[in-house]
Scaffold this motif. Structure first.
Motif, PDB file in Angstrom:
ATOM      1  N   MET A   1       0.830  -1.213   0.000  1.00 15.92           N
ATOM      2  CA  MET A   1       0.000   0.000   0.000  1.00 15.92           C
ATOM      3  C   MET A   1       0.861   1.258   0.000  1.00 15.92           C
ATOM      4  SD  MET A   1      -3.366  -0.738   0.206  1.00 15.92           S
ATOM      5  CE  MET A   1      -4.515  -2.007   0.728  1.00 15.92           C
ATOM      6  N   LEU A   2       1.904   1.261   0.820  1.00 17.56           N
ATOM      7  CA  LEU A   2       2.785   2.427   0.877  1.00 17.56           C
ATOM      8  C   LEU A   2       3.498   2.643  -0.460  1.00 17.56           C
ATOM      9  CD1 LEU A   2       4.317   1.922   4.448  1.00 17.56           C
ATOM     10  CD2 LEU A   2       2.787   3.784   3.739  1.00 17.56           C
ATOM     11  N   ALA A   3       3.954   1.558  -1.068  1.00 20.32           N
ATOM     12  CA  ALA A   3       4.686   1.670  -2.334  1.00 20.32           C
ATOM     13  C   ALA A   3       3.804   2.172  -3.457  1.00 20.32           C
ATOM     14  CB  ALA A   3       5.294   0.324  -2.699  1.00 20.32           C
ATOM     15  N   HIS A   4       2.507   1.930  -3.373  1.00 22.97           N
ATOM     16  CA  HIS A   4       1.592   2.318  -4.434  1.00 22.97           C
ATOM     17  C   HIS A   4       0.697   3.491  -4.024  1.00 22.97           C
ATOM     18  CE1 HIS A   4       2.839  -1.695  -5.779  1.00 22.97           C
ATOM     19  NE2 HIS A   4       2.439  -1.342  -7.000  1.00 22.97           N
ATOM     20  N   ASP A   5       1.122   4.180  -2.957  1.00 23.03           N
ATOM     21  CA  ASP A   5       0.421   5.393  -2.516  1.00 23.03           C
ATOM     22  C   ASP A   5      -1.057   5.118  -2.206  1.00 23.03           C
ATOM     23  OD1 ASP A   5       0.265   8.062  -1.824  1.00 23.03           O
ATOM     24  OD2 ASP A   5      -0.265   8.720  -3.867  1.00 23.03           O
ATOM     25  N   LEU A   6      -1.296   4.000  -1.533  1.00 27.47           N
ATOM     26  CA  LEU A   6      -2.663   3.614  -1.171  1.00 27.47           C
ATOM     27  C   LEU A   6      -2.887   3.568   0.334  1.00 27.47           C
ATOM     28  CD1 LEU A   6      -3.126   0.649  -3.691  1.00 27.47           C
ATOM     29  CD2 LEU A   6      -4.003   2.980  -3.956  1.00 27.47           C
ATOM     30  N   TRP A   7      -1.825   3.712   1.118  1.00 30.01           N
ATOM     31  CA  TRP A   7      -1.966   3.548   2.572  1.00 30.01           C
ATOM     32  C   TRP A   7      -2.848   4.617   3.197  1.00 30.01           C
ATOM     33  CZ3 TRP A   7      -1.897  -0.230   5.645  1.00 30.01           C
ATOM     34  CH2 TRP A   7      -1.780  -0.059   7.031  1.00 30.01           C
ATOM     35  N   ASP A   8      -2.941   5.805   2.577  1.00 28.49           N
ATOM     36  CA  ASP A   8      -3.790   6.860   3.144  1.00 28.49           C
ATOM     37  C   ASP A   8      -5.267   6.489   3.066  1.00 28.49           C
ATOM     38  OD1 ASP A   8      -3.547   7.017   0.370  1.00 28.49           O
ATOM     39  OD2 ASP A   8      -4.255   9.092   0.347  1.00 28.49           O
ATOM     40  N   LEU A   9      -5.592   5.457   2.286  1.00 35.48           N
ATOM     41  CA  LEU A   9      -6.969   4.947   2.277  1.00 35.48           C
ATOM     42  C   LEU A   9      -7.244   4.124   3.529  1.00 35.48           C
ATOM     43  CD1 LEU A   9      -8.930   5.525  -0.138  1.00 35.48           C
ATOM     44  CD2 LEU A   9      -6.535   5.691  -0.775  1.00 35.48           C
ATOM     45  N   ILE A  10      -6.191   3.585   4.153  1.00 35.99           N
ATOM     46  CA  ILE A  10      -6.327   2.785   5.372  1.00 35.99           C
ATOM     47  C   ILE A  10      -6.190   3.667   6.607  1.00 35.99           C
ATOM     48  CG2 ILE A  10      -5.458   0.775   6.624  1.00 35.99           C
ATOM     49  CD1 ILE A  10      -6.627   0.164   3.861  1.00 35.99           C
ATOM     50  N   GLU A  11      -5.238   4.567   6.582  1.00 37.68           N
ATOM     51  CA  GLU A  11      -5.043   5.519   7.678  1.00 37.68           C
ATOM     52  C   GLU A  11      -5.022   6.935   7.099  1.00 37.68           C
ATOM     53  OE1 GLU A  11      -1.545   4.572   9.881  1.00 37.68           O
ATOM     54  OE2 GLU A  11      -2.389   2.738  10.730  1.00 37.68           O
ATOM     55  N   PRO A  12      -6.195   7.476   6.788  1.00 38.58           N
ATOM     56  CA  PRO A  12      -6.254   8.821   6.189  1.00 38.58           C
ATOM     57  C   PRO A  12      -5.754   9.888   7.161  1.00 38.58           C
ATOM     58  CG  PRO A  12      -8.453   8.055   6.768  1.00 38.58           C
ATOM     59  CD  PRO A  12      -7.527   6.888   6.969  1.00 38.58           C
ATOM     60  N   ALA A  13      -4.954  10.818   6.650  1.00 42.16           N
ATOM     61  CA  ALA A  13      -4.370  11.862   7.506  1.00 42.16           C
ATOM     62  C   ALA A  13      -5.398  12.878   7.948  1.00 42.16           C
ATOM     63  CB  ALA A  13      -3.228  12.552   6.765  1.00 42.16           C
ATOM     64  N   ASP A  14      -6.314  13.255   7.051  1.00 42.86           N
ATOM     65  CA  ASP A  14      -7.262  14.314   7.397  1.00 42.86           C
ATOM     66  C   ASP A  14      -8.676  13.791   7.598  1.00 42.86           C
ATOM     67  OD1 ASP A  14      -7.777  13.575   4.838  1.00 42.86           O
ATOM     68  OD2 ASP A  14      -7.424  15.543   3.929  1.00 42.86           O
ATOM     69  N   HIS A  15      -8.856  12.464   7.522  1.00 42.14           N
ATOM     70  CA  HIS A  15     -10.157  11.826   7.728  1.00 42.14           C
ATOM     71  C   HIS A  15     -11.213  12.351   6.752  1.00 42.14           C
ATOM     72  CE1 HIS A  15      -8.726   9.941  11.440  1.00 42.14           C
ATOM     73  NE2 HIS A  15      -8.191  11.128  11.748  1.00 42.14           N
ATOM     74  N   GLN A  16     -10.766  12.800   5.591  1.00 42.93           N
ATOM     75  CA  GLN A  16     -11.692  13.312   4.586  1.00 42.93           C
ATOM     76  C   GLN A  16     -11.756  12.330   3.413  1.00 42.93           C
ATOM     77  OE1 GLN A  16     -13.588  16.123   4.841  1.00 42.93           O
ATOM     78  NE2 GLN A  16     -12.788  16.327   6.932  1.00 42.93           N
ATOM     79  N   GLU A  17     -12.943  12.083   2.961  1.00 46.14           N
ATOM     80  CA  GLU A  17     -13.133  11.230   1.801  1.00 46.14           C
ATOM     81  C   GLU A  17     -13.340  12.098   0.578  1.00 46.14           C
ATOM     82  OE1 GLU A  17     -16.175   8.393   2.246  1.00 46.14           O
ATOM     83  OE2 GLU A  17     -15.277   7.381   3.974  1.00 46.14           O
TER      84      GLU A  17
END
Length: 374
Positions: free
Chosen positions: A31-47
């Motif tokens: 997920m980190l390598a493909h820039d997907l981890w923010d979908l699991i732990e979003p920084a701003d909690h915004q969708e």
């Protein structure tokens, strides 16, 4: 063009019930390598609602889905957010580690982990699993209906078998797989005598179990050509069992022993119960004589040996099997021999004796294993 994502390009192994820690570590790295981890732990909690965000959401969810075994995928199939899917799997793993809930018997369920541990001979992992799921020690595992004891015995893992036997009751050892085999039959096939002794010492009745094909552990040992195992099981199998039901079990055993050319064992049994020579089995209606008639190569007359080969063959000393002190010898003089033929026989006898002494001097001895069969 549609791009197919293989789970092997994401994780080493799909998620099962016994590898969450390794799976989650590999998945996070992906997920980190493909820039997907923010979908699991979003920084701003915004969708987001953009097309790019929707595409990333689908990519992260799809990566999780294709990296799960089928029975785990069924628990998250209806989830549309990757974070919810991730949290659901994490919570499920936490519940399993606490030992909550019954053990599953699905093809790819938790019992498959126990199968792998028993098959590989990993007692530490097996013990840890059973500490969390104690009832699994007598559970049958798909697709063959085997217990962990069956699996370990068939794989020849003596240490695991000994430890499992210590934890099981006599009744547990009698559990049969879908083919009607007990763990002793599996051990007989594996040919590890020490394993069989461990099982029989806990439950003597195991030697008299027959599977769906009407074969006993003794038969399985003969069919597997395991001579030491056959000798041991022959020494502990009650003759009353072999002779019951009109002798069908004894007939089956004799044919298996003859087929494996374990003629010393077959001879001992026939010396005790001569009527078994013509006793028919229950399935093919064959007997020991029929089995012998199909194997002419085990008789000197059935072998195409040269003159010297035949003579050497006849000189090899064969020790009779011990039969409880009952020894017999048959002598039939030929009254039709002429004087010259008798002289020829006497000379041949002297040469025969010389050959036997020579072979003995050269150390031509037959190595045998002795068990108490009286």
């Amino acid at each position: 063009m549609t791009t197919n994502i293989s789970p092997t390009s994401i994780v080493v192994e799909v998620l099962r019930d016994d590898n969450y820690d390794d799976w989650s570590a590999c998945m996070k790295s992906y997920m980190l390598a493909h820039d997907l981890w923010d979908l699991i732990e979003p920084a701003d909690h915004q969708e987001g609602n953009s097309k790019a965000w929707i595409k990333k959401n689908a990519a992260a969810l799809h990566a999780i889905q294709v990296s799960c075994s089928p029975h785990i995928l069924s628990t998250i199939r209806s989830i549309i957010r990757p974070k919810d899917a991730w949290d659901t799997l994490a919570n499920s793993q936490q519940q399993q580690s606490q030992g909550s809930g019954p053990v599953s018997n699905e093809m790819n369920g938790p019992l498959q982990a126990l199968y792998r541990y028993a098959y590989k001979g990993d007692w530490d992992a097996t013990k840890d699993y059973l500490s969390r799921y104690p009832e699994a020690i007598r559970a049958t595992i798909e697709p063959y209906g085997e217990t962990a004891l069956h699996v370990a015995a068939c794989a020849g893992n003596l240490k695991v078998v000994e430890e499992l036997v210590n934890l099981m009751s006599e009744e547990d050892l009698e559990i049969k797989d879908y083919e009607g085999n007990t763990a002793l039959s599996s051990a007989a096939t594996a040919g590890i005598t020490k394993m069989a002794k461990c099982l029989v010492s806990k439950n003597q009745n195991l030697v008299t179990f027959v599977n769906e094909l009407k074969r006993s552990p003794l038969d399985e040992a003969c069919l597997s050509n395991s001579k030491d195992m056959a000798l041991y099981l022959y020494s502990v199998t009650p003759f009353t069992f072999l002779c019951q039901d009109n002798g069908i079990h004894g007939s089956n055993f004799l044919q298996c022993a003859i087929g494996a050319q374990m003629l010393d064992i077959a001879f001992d049994f026939l010396h005790r119960y001569p009527n078994m020579t013509t006793t028919m089995d229950d399935a093919d209606k064959w007997n020991a004589l029929f089995a012998l008639s199909k194997m002419p190569e085990i008789f000197p007359s059935g072998n195409r040996l040269g003159l010297w080969q035949q003579w050497i063959y006849s000189c090899i000393p064969i020790e009779p099997i011990a039969t409880g002190g009952d020894h017999f010898r048959i002598y039939m003089p030929d009254q039709n021999l002429s004087g010259s033929e008798n002289i020829t026989l006497q000379v041949s006898s002297k040469l025969h004796g010389f050959a036997i002494n020579l072979l003995t001097f050269l150390g031509e001895q037959e190595h045998t294993h002795t068990y108490d069969i009286s």
